[in-house]
Design a protein around this motif. Structure first.
Motif, short mmCIF file in Angstrom:
data_model
loop_
_atom_site.label_atom_id
_atom_site.label_comp_id
_atom_site.label_asym_id
_atom_site.label_seq_id
_atom_site.Cartn_x
_atom_site.Cartn_y
_atom_site.Cartn_z
N SER A 166 77.72 67.76 59.62
CA SER A 166 78.42 67.76 60.79
C SER A 166 79.36 68.27 60.15
O SER A 166 80.14 68.03 59.21
CB SER A 166 78.75 66.33 61.44
OG SER A 166 79.33 64.74 59.97
N GLY B 62 76.92 59.11 65.49
CA GLY B 62 77.27 59.43 64.79
C GLY B 62 78.05 58.30 63.49
O GLY B 62 78.93 57.86 63.53
N HIS C 149 73.12 61.91 63.60
CA HIS C 149 73.65 62.03 64.83
C HIS C 149 72.45 61.99 65.58
O HIS C 149 71.21 62.40 65.12
CB HIS C 149 74.45 63.77 64.82
CG HIS C 149 76.32 63.87 63.84
ND1 HIS C 149 76.07 63.25 63.52
CD2 HIS C 149 77.04 62.91 64.76
CE1 HIS C 149 77.31 63.75 62.41
NE2 HIS C 149 78.40 62.82 64.08
N ALA D 18 80.85 64.99 57.92
CA ALA D 18 81.00 65.12 56.53
C ALA D 18 80.78 66.62 56.13
O ALA D 18 81.34 66.05 54.52
CB ALA D 18 79.59 65.05 56.76
N SER E 269 71.34 65.51 56.27
CA SER E 269 71.83 65.06 57.41
C SER E 269 70.47 64.95 58.50
O SER E 269 69.36 65.14 57.95
CB SER E 269 72.04 66.60 58.73
OG SER E 269 73.51 67.45 57.94
N GLU F 92 75.30 62.55 56.86
CA GLU F 92 75.06 62.27 58.40
C GLU F 92 73.93 62.30 59.39
O GLU F 92 73.53 62.23 58.87
CB GLU F 92 76.12 63.03 58.45
CG GLU F 92 75.92 64.78 57.93
CD GLU F 92 75.28 65.25 59.61
OE1 GLU F 92 75.34 64.58 60.92
OE2 GLU F 92 74.77 66.58 59.85
N HIS G 143 78.21 58.10 58.83
CA HIS G 143 78.22 59.22 57.68
C HIS G 143 78.59 58.00 56.27
O HIS G 143 79.46 57.23 56.62
CB HIS G 143 79.73 59.58 58.00
CG HIS G 143 79.53 60.86 59.05
ND1 HIS G 143 80.12 60.82 60.21
CD2 HIS G 143 79.30 62.09 59.06
CE1 HIS G 143 79.91 61.87 60.43
NE2 HIS G 143 79.59 62.99 59.94
#
Ligand SMILES: NC(=O)c1ccc[n+]([C@@H]2O[C@H](COP(=O)([O-])OP(=O)(O)OC[C@H]3O[C@@H](n4cnc5c(N)ncnc54)[C@H](OP(=O)(O)O)[C@@H]3O)[C@@H](O)[C@H]2O)c1
Length: 251
Positions: free
Chosen positions: A149, A200, A140, A152, A192, A138, A202
């Protein structure tokens, strides 16, 4: 004619708060009346007067606020739609207690696309079960407070459930797992990245011996979350006290 939904907002000074407020006023004014917002309440009595005036409180704030928010909604008699992530067992328990008195929906992601990806993962994971190494990455923006997140974790939970296990038993959290040891089988690895203003992303990879199956979702604009939260607020208005999910809204 149904009266407009009276909406309140927690986390109003934040990125998501700004989008929820703007969208409610610009695009939902036929069905939603924006009553007011608070950025961070220091106790229940600070938030309770707002909760007593509204039908639904939408919350995009911080995990530390959850207890105050859940109690204020239960005291004020309004429903709660919360998108705040990073909640621990204690905060989930607070939501569960409050849901005996008012309807509550918590979702780590309000975009419809993520829930479509979740449905696809539930189908794909058992088909690749025997041979796939599963990785969830993920990405961000640099200010995001929690990792991995909430989305996730949600997607990992969907995969684990489809494989007949739990996240607790199968997750490997960010670390250096390959030093001197090969990658363990039957595990879901999380990683991450934080940087810039990434809304965002994923990405889920199923690494098989001769092929890789990848699913990816990218949120391009925070409005996608704000829109989903407002739709959830309209949906939850007439519901009985209980804990709900986005699956309930979408189905
Ligand atoms: N479910 C979804 O679809 C979705 C989508 C995006 C984000 N989120 C989640 O929503 C939450 C808010 O995201 P955001 O990007 O809007 O964050 P943000 O810009 O940092 O805003 C956080 C808001 O919460 C308030 N707040 C209250 N108590 C706080 C505390 N103890 N620490 C920090 N802030 C506190 C802040 O007030 P001040 O202004 O006074 O600091 C601000 O209004 C996060 O948990 C995020 O992961 C969920």
């Amino acid at each position: 004619m149904t009266a407009r939904l009276r909406l309140g907002l927690a986390g109003s000074s934040g990125r998501m708060g700004a989008h929820v407020r703007a969208l409610a006023v610009e695009s939902f004014s036929d069905t939603i009346e924006f009553v007011g917002g608070v950025s961070r309440a220091t106790n229940v009595s600070e938030l309770a007067p707002l909760c007593a005036q509204i039908d639904v409180l939408v919350d995009f704030s911080a995990a530390k606020q959850m207890s105050i928010i859940a109690r204020a909604c239960a005291d004020g008699g309004c429903a709660l739609v919360s998108g705040t992530t990073g909640l621990g067992e204690e905060e989930m328990q607070e939501l569960s207690v409050a849901s005996r008195l008012v309807p509550i929906l918590h979702a780590a992601n309000f975009s419809i696309g993520v829930h479509i990806v979740a449905r696809a993962l539930a189908e794909i994971a058992p088909l690749l079960k025997e041979k796939a190494d599963i990785e969830i990455l993920e990405k961000h923006h640099r200010s995001k407070a929690d990792a991995p997140s909430g989305t996730a974790l949600f997607l990992g939970g969907v995969i684990a459930y489809a494989l007949g296990t739990s996240l607790q038993d199968s997750a490997v959290w960010p670390c250096l797992p390959y030093k001197d040891t090969p990658r363990a089988q039957d595990t879901i690895h999380f990683s991450s990245q934080r940087g810039g203003d990434v809304v965002g992303t994923h990405r889920i990879d199923f690494f098989c011996p001769e092929e890789v199956v990848t699913l990816e979702h990218q949120a391009l604009d925070r409005r996608v979350f704000a829109r989903g939260a407002l739709q959830a607020a309209l949906w939850i208005r007439a519901r009985a006290p209980k804990m709900y999910t986005m699956e309930d809204v979408l189905s």
